[in-house]
Design a protein around this motif. Structure first.
Motif, PDB file in Angstrom:
ATOM      1  N   PHE A  88      28.074  -2.265 -16.526  1.00 58.50           N
ATOM      2  CA  PHE A  88      28.521  -2.887 -15.275  1.00 58.50           C
ATOM      3  C   PHE A  88      28.922  -4.351 -15.480  1.00 58.50           C
ATOM      4  N   LEU A  89      28.577  -4.912 -16.634  1.00 61.90           N
ATOM      5  CA  LEU A  89      28.946  -6.294 -16.944  1.00 61.90           C
ATOM      6  C   LEU A  89      30.262  -6.388 -17.727  1.00 61.90           C
ATOM      7  N   SER A  90      30.939  -5.258 -17.937  1.00 61.44           N
ATOM      8  CA  SER A  90      32.125  -5.240 -18.798  1.00 61.44           C
ATOM      9  C   SER A  90      33.195  -6.217 -18.337  1.00 61.44           C
ATOM     10  N   PHE A  91      33.578  -6.154 -17.061  1.00 57.49           N
ATOM     11  CA  PHE A  91      34.636  -7.025 -16.552  1.00 57.49           C
ATOM     12  C   PHE A  91      34.305  -8.499 -16.775  1.00 57.49           C
ATOM     13  N   ILE A  92      33.090  -8.877 -16.411  1.00 51.89           N
ATOM     14  CA  ILE A  92      32.694 -10.284 -16.518  1.00 51.89           C
ATOM     15  C   ILE A  92      32.702 -10.737 -17.969  1.00 51.89           C
ATOM     16  N   MET A  93      32.149  -9.926 -18.855  1.00 50.99           N
ATOM     17  CA  MET A  93      32.061 -10.305 -20.267  1.00 50.99           C
ATOM     18  C   MET A  93      33.430 -10.334 -20.925  1.00 50.99           C
ATOM     19  N   PHE A  94      34.284  -9.361 -20.604  1.00 49.69           N
ATOM     20  CA  PHE A  94      35.627  -9.342 -21.180  1.00 49.69           C
ATOM     21  C   PHE A  94      36.411 -10.584 -20.763  1.00 49.69           C
ATOM     22  N   ILE A  95      36.329 -10.933 -19.488  1.00 46.76           N
ATOM     23  CA  ILE A  95      37.054 -12.112 -18.997  1.00 46.76           C
ATOM     24  C   ILE A  95      36.494 -13.388 -19.622  1.00 46.76           C
ATOM     25  N   ALA A  96      35.182 -13.444 -19.824  1.00 50.33           N
ATOM     26  CA  ALA A  96      34.574 -14.627 -20.442  1.00 50.33           C
ATOM     27  C   ALA A  96      35.079 -14.808 -21.870  1.00 50.33           C
ATOM     28  N   VAL A  97      35.179 -13.707 -22.613  1.00 43.26           N
ATOM     29  CA  VAL A  97      35.692 -13.775 -23.988  1.00 43.26           C
ATOM     30  C   VAL A  97      37.150 -14.228 -23.983  1.00 43.26           C
ATOM     31  N   VAL A  98      37.958 -13.651 -23.108  1.00 46.08           N
ATOM     32  CA  VAL A  98      39.379 -14.008 -23.028  1.00 46.08           C
ATOM     33  C   VAL A  98      39.545 -15.483 -22.667  1.00 46.08           C
ATOM     34  N   ALA A  99      38.796 -15.951 -21.675  1.00 46.69           N
ATOM     35  CA  ALA A  99      38.906 -17.346 -21.248  1.00 46.69           C
ATOM     36  C   ALA A  99      38.528 -18.302 -22.372  1.00 46.69           C
ATOM     37  N   SER A 100      37.515 -17.944 -23.150  1.00 47.93           N
ATOM     38  CA  SER A 100      37.077 -18.801 -24.260  1.00 47.93           C
ATOM     39  C   SER A 100      38.162 -18.916 -25.333  1.00 47.93           C
ATOM     40  N   ILE A 101      38.766 -17.783 -25.690  1.00 48.40           N
ATOM     41  CA  ILE A 101      39.803 -17.798 -26.722  1.00 48.40           C
ATOM     42  C   ILE A 101      41.054 -18.516 -26.224  1.00 48.40           C
ATOM     43  N   VAL A 102      41.406 -18.331 -24.957  1.00 45.23           N
ATOM     44  CA  VAL A 102      42.577 -19.020 -24.403  1.00 45.23           C
ATOM     45  C   VAL A 102      42.372 -20.524 -24.418  1.00 45.23           C
ATOM     46  N   GLN A 103      41.169 -20.955 -24.123  1.00 45.59           N
ATOM     47  CA  GLN A 103      40.870 -22.391 -24.174  1.00 45.59           C
ATOM     48  C   GLN A 103      41.061 -22.931 -25.579  1.00 45.59           C
ATOM     49  N   LEU A 104      40.646 -22.144 -26.566  1.00 48.48           N
ATOM     50  CA  LEU A 104      40.839 -22.548 -27.960  1.00 48.48           C
ATOM     51  C   LEU A 104      42.320 -22.632 -28.302  1.00 48.48           C
ATOM     52  N   VAL A 105      43.096 -21.645 -27.878  1.00 49.21           N
ATOM     53  CA  VAL A 105      44.541 -21.653 -28.130  1.00 49.21           C
ATOM     54  C   VAL A 105      45.203 -22.853 -27.470  1.00 49.21           C
ATOM     55  N   GLU A 106      44.812 -23.151 -26.249  1.00 44.72           N
ATOM     56  CA  GLU A 106      45.381 -24.290 -25.528  1.00 44.72           C
ATOM     57  C   GLU A 106      45.115 -25.600 -26.271  1.00 44.72           C
ATOM     58  N   MET A 107      43.902 -25.754 -26.791  1.00 45.06           N
ATOM     59  CA  MET A 107      43.567 -26.967 -27.539  1.00 45.06           C
ATOM     60  C   MET A 107      44.382 -27.070 -28.817  1.00 45.06           C
ATOM     61  N   LEU A 108      44.597 -25.943 -29.506  1.00 43.26           N
ATOM     62  CA  LEU A 108      45.354 -25.951 -30.757  1.00 43.26           C
ATOM     63  C   LEU A 108      46.829 -26.276 -30.507  1.00 43.26           C
ATOM     64  N   VAL A 109      47.413 -25.669 -29.471  1.00 47.55           N
ATOM     65  CA  VAL A 109      48.825 -25.929 -29.162  1.00 47.55           C
ATOM     66  C   VAL A 109      49.022 -27.382 -28.740  1.00 47.55           C
ATOM     67  N   GLU A 110      48.108 -27.903 -27.933  1.00 51.47           N
ATOM     68  CA  GLU A 110      48.213 -29.291 -27.497  1.00 51.47           C
ATOM     69  C   GLU A 110      48.092 -30.260 -28.674  1.00 51.47           C
ATOM     70  N   LYS A 111      47.291 -29.873 -29.660  1.00 47.52           N
ATOM     71  CA  LYS A 111      47.069 -30.742 -30.820  1.00 47.52           C
ATOM     72  C   LYS A 111      48.251 -30.726 -31.784  1.00 47.52           C
ATOM     73  N   PHE A 112      48.765 -29.519 -32.095  1.00 45.20           N
ATOM     74  CA  PHE A 112      49.752 -29.389 -33.156  1.00 45.20           C
ATOM     75  C   PHE A 112      51.182 -29.211 -32.644  1.00 45.20           C
ATOM     76  N   ALA A 113      51.374 -28.861 -31.377  1.00 50.31           N
ATOM     77  CA  ALA A 113      52.726 -28.703 -30.828  1.00 50.31           C
ATOM     78  C   ALA A 113      52.777 -29.230 -29.402  1.00 50.31           C
ATOM     79  N   PRO A 114      52.663 -30.545 -29.229  1.00 48.90           N
ATOM     80  CA  PRO A 114      52.628 -31.124 -27.871  1.00 48.90           C
ATOM     81  C   PRO A 114      53.887 -30.849 -27.060  1.00 48.90           C
TER      82      PRO A 114
END
Length: 238
Positions: A88-114
């Motif tokens: 029953f926690l699948s939706f919440i956990m999946f979205i949490a994982v996705v949000a964490s990775i997207v935040q990482l991608v956003e930081m990398l793009v902002e750093k190396f390709a402003p």
């Protein structure tokens, strides 16, 4: 059981996230105005899918679903006396994982390709709520892939399919600027028409046979040919 290659090819063509399921259409339409931004967002989606789907696969099979915690204690298994089901926690956990990775991608793009970061704007952090990303995790859960390699192959194929779709549309939209499009269809109107035509084009791949299905059809044809030759021989003898 489908092979890893079958899963990969189907995810790109016959089960394309855009043309088969229309997932991620918001960013697909908004960021496909130039090839440069389309390539940037497409690569970001590929990366997020390849990372999040395998992570969610491990989360689903070793933490969330019924009996998944049997590796901690056999009593937590399906047949144990203390079965634990956290699905029953699948939706919440999946979205949490996705949000964490997207935040990482956003930081990398902002750093190396402003410059690319500025061009993508709000649509880069919105990958976290991109339907194709969560759809990849939910398809993985629904189809119950047997190994993490199959889940990764599906994620990579889905990402490449989404990448091909947005880059192709961006290239077409760049050329359409110099075309004489009727005023009523300029903008999203002609874009929807082009998307529909591309979807029809991708439907043609549904007739392509590959892998085990092709082998089974070959065996069936061979078996039928053998039976036919045997019948002819019997008739000739009679």
């Amino acid at each position: 059981m489908e092979s890893t290659l079958d899963i990969f090819v189907k995810a790109i063509f016959t089960e394309n996230m855009i043309f088969a399921y229309f997932l991620g259409m918001c960013s697909y339409l908004a960021v496909s105005k130039t090839v440069r931004t389309g390539v940037g967002l497409g690569l970001a989606v590929v990366f997020v899918l390849v990372v999040t789907v395998p992570m969610n696969y491990l989360l689903e099979n070793y933490v969330l679903k019924e009996g998944a915690l049997s590796w901690l204690n056999p009593e937590y298994g399906v047949s144990g006396s203390k079965t634990i089901d956290l699905s029953f926690l699948s939706f919440i956990m999946f979205i949490a994982v996705v949000a964490s990775i997207v935040q990482l991608v956003e930081m990398l793009v902002e750093k190396f390709a402003p410059a690319l970061y500025g061009a993508l704007g709000i649509f880069l952090p919105l990958i976290a709520v991109n339907c194709s990303i969560l759809g990849g995790a939910l398809f993985m859960q629904d189809r119950q892939y047997s190994t993490i390699l199959d889940a990764t192959s599906f994620a990579l194929g889905s990402g490449i399919g989404w990448f091909i779709a947005i880059v192709s549309l961006a290239a077409i939209r760049e050329k359409i600027r110099y075309s004489n499009v009727p005023p009523a269809l300029r903008g999203l109107g002609i874009t929807f028409i082009v998307t529909g035509l591309m979807g029809i084009a991708f439907m043609s791949f549904m007739g392509v046979e590959y892998g085990k299905k092709k082998q089974e059809k070959t065996n069936t044809i061979s078996g039928g040919a053998v039976e036919t030759s045997q019948i002819i021989n019997v008739k000739q003898e009679n």
